[in-house]
Design a protein around this motif. Sequence first.
Motif, PDB file in Angstrom:
ATOM      1  N   PRO A  10       0.097 -23.019  73.906  1.00  0.00           N
ATOM      2  CA  PRO A  10       0.143 -21.752  73.170  1.00  0.00           C
ATOM      3  C   PRO A  10      -1.024 -21.591  72.196  1.00  0.00           C
ATOM      4  CG  PRO A  10       2.285 -22.815  73.102  1.00  0.00           C
ATOM      5  CD  PRO A  10       1.329 -23.783  73.704  1.00  0.00           C
ATOM      6  N   VAL A  11      -1.415 -22.662  71.538  1.00  0.00           N
ATOM      7  CA  VAL A  11      -2.519 -22.589  70.586  1.00  0.00           C
ATOM      8  C   VAL A  11      -3.833 -22.314  71.318  1.00  0.00           C
ATOM      9  CG1 VAL A  11      -3.882 -23.941  68.943  1.00  0.00           C
ATOM     10  CG2 VAL A  11      -1.399 -24.010  68.844  1.00  0.00           C
ATOM     11  N   ILE A  12      -4.068 -22.992  72.440  1.00  0.00           N
ATOM     12  CA  ILE A  12      -5.291 -22.766  73.210  1.00  0.00           C
ATOM     13  C   ILE A  12      -5.318 -21.349  73.764  1.00  0.00           C
ATOM     14  CG2 ILE A  12      -6.551 -23.444  75.293  1.00  0.00           C
ATOM     15  CD1 ILE A  12      -5.629 -26.306  74.741  1.00  0.00           C
ATOM     16  N   THR A  13      -4.185 -20.854  74.251  1.00  0.00           N
ATOM     17  CA  THR A  13      -4.113 -19.488  74.762  1.00  0.00           C
ATOM     18  C   THR A  13      -4.460 -18.488  73.669  1.00  0.00           C
ATOM     19  OG1 THR A  13      -2.417 -20.148  76.349  1.00  0.00           O
ATOM     20  CG2 THR A  13      -2.647 -17.797  75.921  1.00  0.00           C
ATOM     21  N   LEU A  14      -3.929 -18.671  72.484  1.00  0.00           N
ATOM     22  CA  LEU A  14      -4.214 -17.783  71.371  1.00  0.00           C
ATOM     23  C   LEU A  14      -5.694 -17.847  70.984  1.00  0.00           C
ATOM     24  CD1 LEU A  14      -3.070 -15.807  69.282  1.00  0.00           C
ATOM     25  CD2 LEU A  14      -2.599 -17.764  67.819  1.00  0.00           C
ATOM     26  N   LEU A  15      -6.250 -19.044  70.916  1.00  0.00           N
ATOM     27  CA  LEU A  15      -7.667 -19.181  70.579  1.00  0.00           C
ATOM     28  C   LEU A  15      -8.567 -18.542  71.633  1.00  0.00           C
ATOM     29  CD1 LEU A  15      -7.849 -22.810  69.161  1.00  0.00           C
ATOM     30  CD2 LEU A  15      -8.077 -20.670  67.899  1.00  0.00           C
ATOM     31  N   LEU A  16      -8.244 -18.728  72.905  1.00  0.00           N
ATOM     32  CA  LEU A  16      -9.031 -18.103  73.963  1.00  0.00           C
ATOM     33  C   LEU A  16      -8.932 -16.583  73.896  1.00  0.00           C
ATOM     34  CD1 LEU A  16      -8.341 -20.427  77.017  1.00  0.00           C
ATOM     35  CD2 LEU A  16     -10.461 -20.205  75.714  1.00  0.00           C
ATOM     36  N   PHE A  17      -7.765 -16.079  73.549  1.00  0.00           N
ATOM     37  CA  PHE A  17      -7.596 -14.642  73.407  1.00  0.00           C
ATOM     38  C   PHE A  17      -8.465 -14.108  72.270  1.00  0.00           C
ATOM     39  CE2 PHE A  17      -5.475 -11.065  71.315  1.00  0.00           C
ATOM     40  CZ  PHE A  17      -5.529 -10.140  72.348  1.00  0.00           C
ATOM     41  N   ILE A  18      -8.432 -14.795  71.134  1.00  0.00           N
ATOM     42  CA  ILE A  18      -9.221 -14.365  69.976  1.00  0.00           C
ATOM     43  C   ILE A  18     -10.714 -14.437  70.290  1.00  0.00           C
ATOM     44  CG2 ILE A  18      -9.851 -14.976  67.601  1.00  0.00           C
ATOM     45  CD1 ILE A  18      -6.893 -15.813  67.229  1.00  0.00           C
ATOM     46  N   VAL A  19     -11.147 -15.529  70.918  1.00  0.00           N
ATOM     47  CA  VAL A  19     -12.554 -15.686  71.264  1.00  0.00           C
ATOM     48  C   VAL A  19     -12.971 -14.655  72.319  1.00  0.00           C
ATOM     49  CG1 VAL A  19     -14.201 -17.253  72.392  1.00  0.00           C
ATOM     50  CG2 VAL A  19     -12.684 -18.096  70.606  1.00  0.00           C
ATOM     51  N   GLY A  20     -12.085 -14.318  73.233  1.00  0.00           N
ATOM     52  CA  GLY A  20     -12.400 -13.363  74.288  1.00  0.00           C
ATOM     53  C   GLY A  20     -12.417 -11.916  73.835  1.00  0.00           C
ATOM     54  N   VAL A  21     -11.755 -11.606  72.723  1.00  0.00           N
ATOM     55  CA  VAL A  21     -11.699 -10.226  72.245  1.00  0.00           C
ATOM     56  C   VAL A  21     -13.084  -9.748  71.803  1.00  0.00           C
ATOM     57  CG1 VAL A  21     -10.850  -8.796  70.341  1.00  0.00           C
ATOM     58  CG2 VAL A  21      -9.266 -10.178  71.649  1.00  0.00           C
ATOM     59  N   PHE A  22     -13.851 -10.585  71.168  1.00  0.00           N
ATOM     60  CA  PHE A  22     -15.153 -10.172  70.641  1.00  0.00           C
ATOM     61  C   PHE A  22     -16.147  -9.790  71.739  1.00  0.00           C
ATOM     62  CE2 PHE A  22     -13.425 -12.797  67.150  1.00  0.00           C
ATOM     63  CZ  PHE A  22     -13.283 -11.772  66.221  1.00  0.00           C
ATOM     64  N   PRO A  23     -16.357 -10.621  72.775  1.00  0.00           N
ATOM     65  CA  PRO A  23     -17.270 -10.180  73.843  1.00  0.00           C
ATOM     66  C   PRO A  23     -16.758  -8.942  74.576  1.00  0.00           C
ATOM     67  CG  PRO A  23     -16.841 -12.527  74.036  1.00  0.00           C
ATOM     68  CD  PRO A  23     -15.946 -12.001  72.972  1.00  0.00           C
TER      69      PRO A  23
END
Length: 151
Positions: A10-23
């Motif tokens: 869950p933590v990795i999924t959330l981090l990937l989501f946050i990182v993916g929102v910017f690009p």
Amino acid sequence: MSLFALFGPPVITLLLFIVGVFPYALWVSRRKPSRAARLAAISTSVALAAYGAGTYYGLAYTNPLDLCATKTASGSYMDSGRDYSLTSAEVHGFPPSITCHWSSGYSTNDVSFWTTPLLCAGLACAAVCFTLILIHRSKHRRASHDHKLDA
């Protein structure tokens, strides 16, 4: 089950989501892609996140026993709260599946129930969107080619 196996996906999924929102936001604001292109990008990301969460980001392939049970001091894997020992674990790549087999004869599946439907929905939506994009581009090329021939 280790703490990483429990809280990591869950933590990795959330981090990937946050990182993916910017690009994604930068791409949408600068390029102004079509609705089909935006949906294709989002559905592909959803499918990748579901697959990653379903395989616990590779932990299922490297050490599936840690996902099934807790390792005791003697080195054997036991079901927490019961006296059953783990006999084997099967990992399937697509759709992600981690099946734990216990000495009592029962088996459990450690992949979240939402993983496979979300993976399939993301892949289906991405396939439809990419097909629409290809159809639109081929019509656009054909129309511009026909327009050049008329001139």
